[in-house]
Design an enzyme around this catalytic site. Structure first.
Site, PDB file in Angstrom:
ATOM      1  N   GLY A  50     -51.906  88.397  20.518  1.00 28.63           N
ATOM      2  CA  GLY A  50     -52.298  87.306  21.317  1.00 28.63           C
ATOM      3  C   GLY A  50     -51.844  85.976  20.811  1.00 28.63           C
ATOM      4  O   GLY A  50     -50.993  85.596  20.015  1.00 28.63           O
ATOM      5  N   CYS A  51     -52.531  85.181  21.173  1.00 28.59           N
ATOM      6  CA  CYS A  51     -52.452  83.537  20.481  1.00 28.59           C
ATOM      7  C   CYS A  51     -52.349  83.691  19.159  1.00 28.59           C
ATOM      8  O   CYS A  51     -53.217  84.088  18.433  1.00 28.59           O
ATOM      9  CB  CYS A  51     -53.515  82.514  21.273  1.00 28.59           C
ATOM     10  SG  CYS A  51     -53.537  81.034  20.526  1.00 28.59           S
ATOM     11  N   PHE A  52     -51.343  83.084  18.425  1.00 26.47           N
ATOM     12  CA  PHE A  52     -51.180  83.016  16.888  1.00 26.47           C
ATOM     13  C   PHE A  52     -52.443  81.973  16.389  1.00 26.47           C
ATOM     14  O   PHE A  52     -52.402  82.193  15.052  1.00 26.47           O
ATOM     15  CB  PHE A  52     -49.933  82.692  16.591  1.00 26.47           C
ATOM     16  CG  PHE A  52     -49.030  81.640  17.046  1.00 26.47           C
ATOM     17  CD1 PHE A  52     -49.710  80.522  17.663  1.00 26.47           C
ATOM     18  CD2 PHE A  52     -47.589  81.732  17.040  1.00 26.47           C
ATOM     19  CE1 PHE A  52     -48.719  79.587  18.144  1.00 26.47           C
ATOM     20  CE2 PHE A  52     -46.843  80.795  17.316  1.00 26.47           C
ATOM     21  CZ  PHE A  52     -47.496  79.660  18.244  1.00 26.47           C
ATOM     22  N   TRP A  53     -52.646  81.057  17.148  1.00 30.07           N
ATOM     23  CA  TRP A  53     -53.853  80.171  16.533  1.00 30.07           C
ATOM     24  C   TRP A  53     -54.879  80.866  15.941  1.00 30.07           C
ATOM     25  O   TRP A  53     -55.224  80.752  14.759  1.00 30.07           O
ATOM     26  CB  TRP A  53     -54.392  79.118  17.551  1.00 30.07           C
ATOM     27  CG  TRP A  53     -53.241  78.205  18.074  1.00 30.07           C
ATOM     28  CD1 TRP A  53     -52.172  77.911  17.572  1.00 30.07           C
ATOM     29  CD2 TRP A  53     -53.636  77.457  19.128  1.00 30.07           C
ATOM     30  NE1 TRP A  53     -51.337  76.932  18.328  1.00 30.07           N
ATOM     31  CE2 TRP A  53     -52.275  76.728  19.455  1.00 30.07           C
ATOM     32  CE3 TRP A  53     -54.419  77.381  20.308  1.00 30.07           C
ATOM     33  CZ2 TRP A  53     -52.002  75.877  20.449  1.00 30.07           C
ATOM     34  CZ3 TRP A  53     -54.272  76.391  21.206  1.00 30.07           C
ATOM     35  CH2 TRP A  53     -53.008  75.752  21.403  1.00 30.07           C
TER      36      TRP A  53
END
Length: 223
Positions: A50-53
Site C-alpha cells: 500500500g502507501c509507502f509512507w
C-alpha cells in the site's frame, strides 16, 4: 483523486481534504516464521504494502534496518513519477527498499512485521483508503533464500487461521526500483501532523512498538 494522493497534495498545500473513509487499522498476530532466513552480511529487500509512507516509517523504526527508501518497483523509468504512478496508469507499485543486518533482524522477521502491522495480506490492490494496482501488496525476493522464505511464509499465513479470507500476496520478480521524489522520503517523520499519517500510519507505528518491543527502535532512521 485517490485519498493518498489527496493527502499528498494537502501536504504540499495544493488541496484540502475534509473527510476520510473509516476502516479498521492493520494489527494482526502474524505467525512467527517456521522457516527462518539464513543470511550473513548486509542484505537488501523490497516490500510493497500500500502507501509507502507507512511501510517506510515502520521499517525506519525497526532495529537492524540500516536504510529504508520509498520508491516505485516495476514499470518504466519515464513513468516513475508520483503523479503518474498515483493515477494507476503505470505498472509500478509503491514500494520500500530496505537494507538490513540479518544478525539483528532476519528477513522472515521483516515479513512478520509487514503482515502484522503494515499491510493486510488478504486485500487485493488496496490498503486502507487507497485503491489501485499501485497499492498492491507484494514481496520482491532478491535472492534464492529470500524467495524460499517468502514462499514458505505465505503458505504458513494461509494455514495459520489468523485471517478468514484468502492470502493474496504476490511474489514478484525483481525489476528496477526507482527512488521516489525527495518529499516522499521520511514522510512520516517529517509530517507527523499530516491527516493521512495520523489516521492511517501512526497506528501502525504504535502497533510495532507494542507488538515487537524487542525490534522496535524509538529513534527514527533517516535515509
Amino acid at each position: 483523486m485517490k485519498w493518498k494522493a489527496a493527502f499528498a497534495a494537502l501536504a504540499l498545500g495544493v488541496v484540502a481534504v475534509t473527510a476520510v473513509p473509516s476502516s479498521a487499522e492493520v494489527a494482526f498476530n502474524a505467525p512467527v516464521a517456521t522457516r527462518q532466513a539464513r543470511e550473513t552480511g548486509l542484505q537488501t529487500a523490497i516490500f510493497a504494502g500500500g502507501c509507502f509512507w507507512g511501510i517506510e516509517g515502520i521499517f525506519s523504526h525497526t532495529r537492524g534496518v540500516r536504510s529504508a527508501v520509498s520508491g516505485y518497483h516495476g514499470g518504466t523509468e519515464a513513468q516513475a513519477r508520483y503523479r503518474l504512478v498515483a493515477s494507476g496508469i503505470t505498472d509500478h507499485a509503491e514500494a520500500v527498499r530496505v537494507v538490513y543486518d540479518p544478525s539483528v533482524v532476519r528477513y522472515d522477521q521483516l515479513l512478520q512485521i509487514l503482515f502484522s502491522v503494515g499491510a493486510d495480506p488478504t486485500l487485493l490492490n488496496r490498503q486502507g483508503p487507497d485503491r489501485g494496482t499501485q497499492y498492491r501488496t507484494a514481496i520482491v525476493p532478491l535472492n534464492a533464500e529470500q524467495r524460499a522464505v517468502a514462499q514458505a511464509y505465505i503458505r504458513q499465513m494461509g494455514r495459520s487461521g489468523v485471517w478468514s479470507d484468502p492470502i493474496v500476496v504476490a511474489i514478484e520478480e525483481p525489476r528496477r526500483f526507482y527512488e521516489a521524489e525527495e518529499y516522499h522520503q521520511d514522510f512520516m517523520h517529517r509530517n507527523p501532523d499530516n491527516p493521512y499519517i495520523r489516521r492511517w500510519d501512526a497506528p501502525k507505528l504504535e502497533a510495532l512498538r507494542t507488538m515487537f518491543p524487542q525490534l522496535y527502535r524509538r529513534a527514527f532512521l533517516t535515509g
